[in-house]
Write a protein that holds these residues in place. Structure first.
Motif, short mmCIF file in Angstrom:
data_model
loop_
_atom_site.label_atom_id
_atom_site.label_comp_id
_atom_site.label_asym_id
_atom_site.label_seq_id
_atom_site.Cartn_x
_atom_site.Cartn_y
_atom_site.Cartn_z
N VAL A 9 -2.12 -113.66 -43.94
CA VAL A 9 -1.00 -113.65 -43.00
C VAL A 9 0.21 -112.94 -43.61
CG1 VAL A 9 0.68 -115.10 -41.78
CG2 VAL A 9 -1.76 -115.68 -41.72
N ALA A 10 0.49 -113.24 -44.88
CA ALA A 10 1.62 -112.60 -45.56
C ALA A 10 1.42 -111.09 -45.63
CB ALA A 10 1.77 -113.18 -46.96
N LYS A 11 0.20 -110.65 -45.95
CA LYS A 11 -0.08 -109.20 -46.03
C LYS A 11 0.06 -108.55 -44.65
CE LYS A 11 -1.55 -105.56 -48.34
NZ LYS A 11 -1.59 -104.55 -47.30
N THR A 12 -0.35 -109.25 -43.60
CA THR A 12 -0.22 -108.70 -42.24
C THR A 12 1.26 -108.53 -41.87
OG1 THR A 12 -2.29 -109.77 -41.59
CG2 THR A 12 -0.83 -109.03 -39.83
N ILE A 13 2.09 -109.53 -42.21
CA ILE A 13 3.54 -109.41 -41.95
C ILE A 13 4.11 -108.20 -42.67
CG2 ILE A 13 5.77 -110.51 -42.35
CD1 ILE A 13 4.38 -113.21 -41.95
N HIS A 14 3.72 -108.04 -43.94
CA HIS A 14 4.20 -106.89 -44.72
C HIS A 14 3.77 -105.57 -44.10
CE1 HIS A 14 4.97 -104.28 -48.18
NE2 HIS A 14 3.73 -103.85 -48.05
N ASP A 15 2.49 -105.46 -43.71
CA ASP A 15 1.97 -104.19 -43.19
C ASP A 15 2.65 -103.81 -41.88
OD1 ASP A 15 0.26 -104.00 -45.33
OD2 ASP A 15 -1.46 -104.87 -44.28
N LEU A 16 2.98 -104.79 -41.04
CA LEU A 16 3.60 -104.50 -39.74
C LEU A 16 5.10 -104.29 -39.83
CD1 LEU A 16 1.70 -107.01 -37.40
CD2 LEU A 16 1.33 -104.56 -37.64
N SER A 17 5.72 -104.67 -40.95
CA SER A 17 7.18 -104.58 -41.08
C SER A 17 7.60 -103.18 -41.50
CB SER A 17 7.67 -105.60 -42.12
OG SER A 17 7.27 -105.22 -43.42
N ASP A 18 8.91 -102.96 -41.55
CA ASP A 18 9.44 -101.68 -42.02
C ASP A 18 9.17 -101.44 -43.49
OD1 ASP A 18 10.40 -101.26 -39.48
OD2 ASP A 18 12.40 -102.04 -39.92
N ARG A 19 8.79 -102.50 -44.22
CA ARG A 19 8.49 -102.36 -45.64
C ARG A 19 7.01 -102.07 -45.88
NH1 ARG A 19 12.29 -105.04 -49.18
NH2 ARG A 19 14.12 -105.75 -48.02
N GLY A 20 6.23 -101.84 -44.81
CA GLY A 20 4.79 -101.70 -44.95
C GLY A 20 4.36 -100.55 -45.83
N SER A 21 5.20 -99.54 -45.98
CA SER A 21 4.83 -98.40 -46.82
C SER A 21 5.10 -98.66 -48.30
CB SER A 21 5.60 -97.16 -46.37
OG SER A 21 7.00 -97.37 -46.48
N ARG A 22 5.77 -99.76 -48.62
CA ARG A 22 6.07 -100.10 -50.03
C ARG A 22 5.09 -101.13 -50.54
NH1 ARG A 22 11.20 -98.05 -51.05
NH2 ARG A 22 10.61 -98.33 -53.25
N ASP A 23 5.30 -101.59 -51.79
CA ASP A 23 4.32 -102.46 -52.45
C ASP A 23 4.37 -103.89 -51.93
OD1 ASP A 23 3.39 -100.40 -53.99
OD2 ASP A 23 4.73 -100.80 -55.68
N PHE A 24 3.19 -104.50 -51.88
CA PHE A 24 3.02 -105.92 -51.58
C PHE A 24 2.55 -106.58 -52.87
CE2 PHE A 24 0.30 -109.50 -50.32
CZ PHE A 24 1.17 -110.22 -49.51
N VAL A 25 3.42 -107.37 -53.49
CA VAL A 25 3.15 -107.95 -54.81
C VAL A 25 2.87 -109.44 -54.65
CG1 VAL A 25 4.05 -108.36 -57.13
CG2 VAL A 25 4.62 -106.25 -55.92
N THR A 26 1.71 -109.90 -55.17
CA THR A 26 1.29 -111.29 -55.04
C THR A 26 1.53 -112.03 -56.36
OG1 THR A 26 -0.39 -110.71 -53.42
CG2 THR A 26 -0.65 -112.81 -54.54
N VAL A 27 2.13 -113.21 -56.25
CA VAL A 27 2.39 -114.07 -57.42
C VAL A 27 1.83 -115.46 -57.12
CG1 VAL A 27 4.11 -115.04 -58.96
CG2 VAL A 27 4.52 -112.81 -57.90
N HIS A 28 0.93 -115.95 -57.98
CA HIS A 28 0.41 -117.31 -57.85
C HIS A 28 1.24 -118.21 -58.77
CE1 HIS A 28 -3.03 -115.96 -55.48
NE2 HIS A 28 -3.12 -114.94 -56.31
N CYS A 29 2.25 -118.83 -58.17
CA CYS A 29 3.25 -119.55 -58.96
C CYS A 29 2.65 -120.68 -59.78
CB CYS A 29 4.34 -120.11 -58.03
SG CYS A 29 5.23 -118.84 -57.10
N GLY A 30 1.61 -121.33 -59.29
CA GLY A 30 1.02 -122.44 -60.02
C GLY A 30 0.17 -122.02 -61.19
N ALA A 31 -0.13 -120.72 -61.33
CA ALA A 31 -1.02 -120.26 -62.40
C ALA A 31 -0.26 -119.70 -63.60
CB ALA A 31 -1.97 -119.19 -61.85
#
Length: 643
Positions: free
Chosen positions: A371-393
């Motif tokens: 869902v987060a990646k879909t929001i990013h792809d559809l937004s104006d920021r979709g052409s920039r990087d999508f960076v994932t952080v697993h805070c608990g790890a």
């Protein structure tokens, strides 16, 4: 080419605004009315479309909130009835999440925007109302500005013509009455003084020239701008620096007695101008001079450009909605057509149109990262990087260096510079999975970074800024964490701007066949596509799936690989090796083999729709959803087949 200058029109803001709510549900009208009245609006209510039209005609409101599904007269009929007034009274339609086709139809009829039921956050509704009012205000301001400018030019031009005629009359009297020359000369001077006074207070630029483009008058504002005495010089050369006449000039038309009105863009100063060129007649009725009045209309043009851009944004919004809702069974890479998922899709679209931070709630395995990646792809920021952080790890002793990065030599083992997550996501989206696992110290530092205070990489003394959008996700109840002190209140309110709740798989079991089909198709299968029997899928729909979609995917892959599922309550059959294709064929209607293909398809369609209607107790909306068509199409097919 124009001359620079400016003319500013100020439009006063109106006072209290009236909102008309047309909805057949009393509780919705009362709750929305209470909220909007607390926000300073005056609210009228109507229980159906006919009452709403009566109230609209009696006292037109500033904004209409219109429910699409009502008895007697639905919202689309109301929109058609007031179509001629939608440019002055915007309409925001209110519709259920599962009937977005009606919302699209309403937008085509001229509705400004729509919101979906249930209205969870009244602030979203108030924002939509304020945007509608602002849109209407700008349209009205533009109309008033244009009318004002045209009246101003017309008034000034008429006044100048009147003064010129007075001057010509004085000259004629001078020729006829030479004996009273002194008296006539005094009257002429008086007339010239009046004309000069009028021209001196005019905000634009005025000049006159003869048939040979030679200047014989410029007003004081134009002379100050040029900075030299240009009388007697060629106008396009002295005023514009052009060797040839200006492209926009209507010199030949004016000298045959016509008045010309032109708008043009000056590439030299980057501004728009409005010019009126009129003839000045001599004593014998011939055109003696060309008189030009030039006004700066850049502000008006900027307003028009903004309105065009806004219209383009609304068109792009409608295009996105239509493109992503084209199939009822999926939204991008997200699979599902149940009502809970339709609500999720609506929230994804709203989040994609905004730049605010998003928090996604849901159990493990519900697809929060997708869902987060879909929001990013559809937004104006979709052409920039999508960076994932697993805070608990991330261990607490490394978390700051991971987020902010470090410089070479900052600590033992730091043999080179390393960028952090914030730098990697600059201009894009930072997805913080399980954000509830962050410690309090890191929450403070991240809060400072996203509020504009910047961050400092370990071992560096320079503060860096990052333009990031945070999309966070958690399976925890962050409100409880805030209450217990495990999560900072200020950080919570900073990231909890647009909440999205993902439903567990057990609350949308109707999507399980779609998910199974997707996982089977996605699994490496060589030349032969694996088949999962219907009884297995039915058993899967009875299971609650504590691991949600992730558990379902693993189970499907395990069944394809090993051919077994050890935790489902499978019904016993007399022959578990019955060919699935034969089983499916047994469910098909008996259709004669000597008829055309179109007749066979029609017979199958009739039998299939009749079976679904019977199984669902003639619940037409549910059957339409299962078939992937809208209610109107289903009604048409029921009538066609005589069901």
């Amino acid at each position: 080419m124009p001359l620079p200058g400016s003319a500013t029109v100020t439009v006063e803001q109106s006072g209290n605004r009236r909102v008309l709510i047309i909805d057949d549900e009393d509780i919705i009208r009362d709750s929305v009315s209470t909220y909007l009245e607390d926000s300073g609006f005056t609210v009228d209510q109507a229980g159906d479309g006919e009452e709403g039209l009566a109230r609209f005609d009696a006292q037109p409101p500033d904004v209409v909130l219109l429910d699409l599904r009502m008895p007697r007269m639905d919202g689309l009929e109301v929109l058609e009835a007031i179509a001629g007034q939608l440019d002055r009274v915007p309409v925001i339609v209110v519709t259920g999440a599962g009937v977005l086709q009606d919302a699209v139809a309403a937008l085509r009829l001229g509705a400004f925007d729509y919101v979906t039921k249930p209205i969870v956050d009244m602030a979203v509704l108030e924002h939509a109302v304020n945007r509608a009012l602002e849109h209407t205000r700008l349209l009205e301001e533009n109309r008033r500005y244009q009318a004002h400018l045209e009246d101003e030019i017309r008034s000034r031009t008429q006044d100048l013509h009147a003064r010129t005629e007075e001057l010509l009359a004085a000259n004629t009297e001078l020729k006829k009455e030479m004996a009273i020359r002194e008296k006539t000369a005094a009257a002429l001077k008086q007339s010239e003084a009046r004309l000069t006074e009028i021209v001196s207070i005019f905000e634009g630029f005025i000049y006159t020239c003869d048939a040979g483009f030679r200047l014989d008058f410029v007003n004081r504002k134009l002379a100050d701008h040029v900075g030299a005495d240009v009388a007697g010089r060629i106008c396009h050369l002295a005023l514009y620096g052009l060797a040839e006449p200006c492209p926009w000039c209507r010199h030949s038309d004016v000298f045959v007695g016509q008045t010309a009105h032109t708008e043009f863009y000056n590439e030299k100063d980057g501004r728009w101008y409005d010019a009126v060129q009129a003839p000045v007649f001599g004593g014998e009725g011939q055109v003696r001079n060309l008189q030009a009045v030039v006004l700066d209309i850049t502000d008006r043009k900027a307003t028009e450009d903004w309105l065009r851009q806004r219209e383009a944004q609304l068109a792009e919004k409608a295009r996105r909605l239509k493109s992503n809702m084209r199939t009822a069974s999926r939204f991008g890479n997200i699979i599902g057509k149940s009502r809970p998922m339709q609500t999720v899709y609506e929230n994804i679209l709203k989040a994609a149109e905004s730049n605010a931070h998003v928090i996604i709630y849901g159990e493990s395995g519900t697809g929060k990262e997708m869902v987060a990646k879909t929001i990013h792809d559809l937004s104006d920021r979709g052409s920039r990087d999508f960076v994932t952080v697993h805070c608990g790890a991330i261990p607490d002793n490394l978390i700051e260096s991971e987020f902010f990065g470090y410089r070479k030599g900052a600590f033992t083992g730091a043999d080179q510079d390393k960028s952090g997550y914030l730098e990697a996501a600059d201009g894009g989206t930072l997805f913080m999975d399980e954000v509830g696992e962050l410690n309090l110290t890191m929450q403070v530092k991240l809060l400072r970074a996203i509020e504009g205070g910047g961050y400092t990489p370990i071992g560096s003394s320079s503060v860096r800024q990052a333009d990031i959008r945070i999309v966070a996700a958690t399976h925890r109840n962050l409100r409880s964490s805030v209450a217990s002190g495990r999560f900072r209140r200020d950080f919570y309110y900073r990231i909890h701007v647009l909440p999205i709740h993902l439903p567990p798989l057990r609350s949308r079991k109707a999507d399980i066949p779609l998910l199974v089909n997707h996982f089977v198709s996605d699994f490496p299968h060589g030349d032969r596509l694996p088949v999962i029997p219907q009884r297995i899928i039915a058993a899967m729909q009875r299971y609650d799936w504590p691991g949600n979609v992730r558990e379902l995917q693993n189970t499907v892959h395990r069944y394809i690989t090993l051919g077994e599922i050890d935790f489902l309550d499978l019904p016993q059959t007399s022959d578990d090796n019955i060919d699935e294709a034969a089983t499916e064929s047994a469910r098909l209607p008996s259709i004669p083999c000597n008829q055309p293909l179109s007749d066979a398809i029609s017979a199958f369609e009739k039998d299939y729709i009749a079976r679904l209607l019977k199984e669902n107790q003639w619940h037409r909306s549910r059957v339409a959803e299962l078939l992937g068509i809208d209610r109107r199409t289903l009604f048409r097919k029921i009538k066609t087949h005589g069901l």
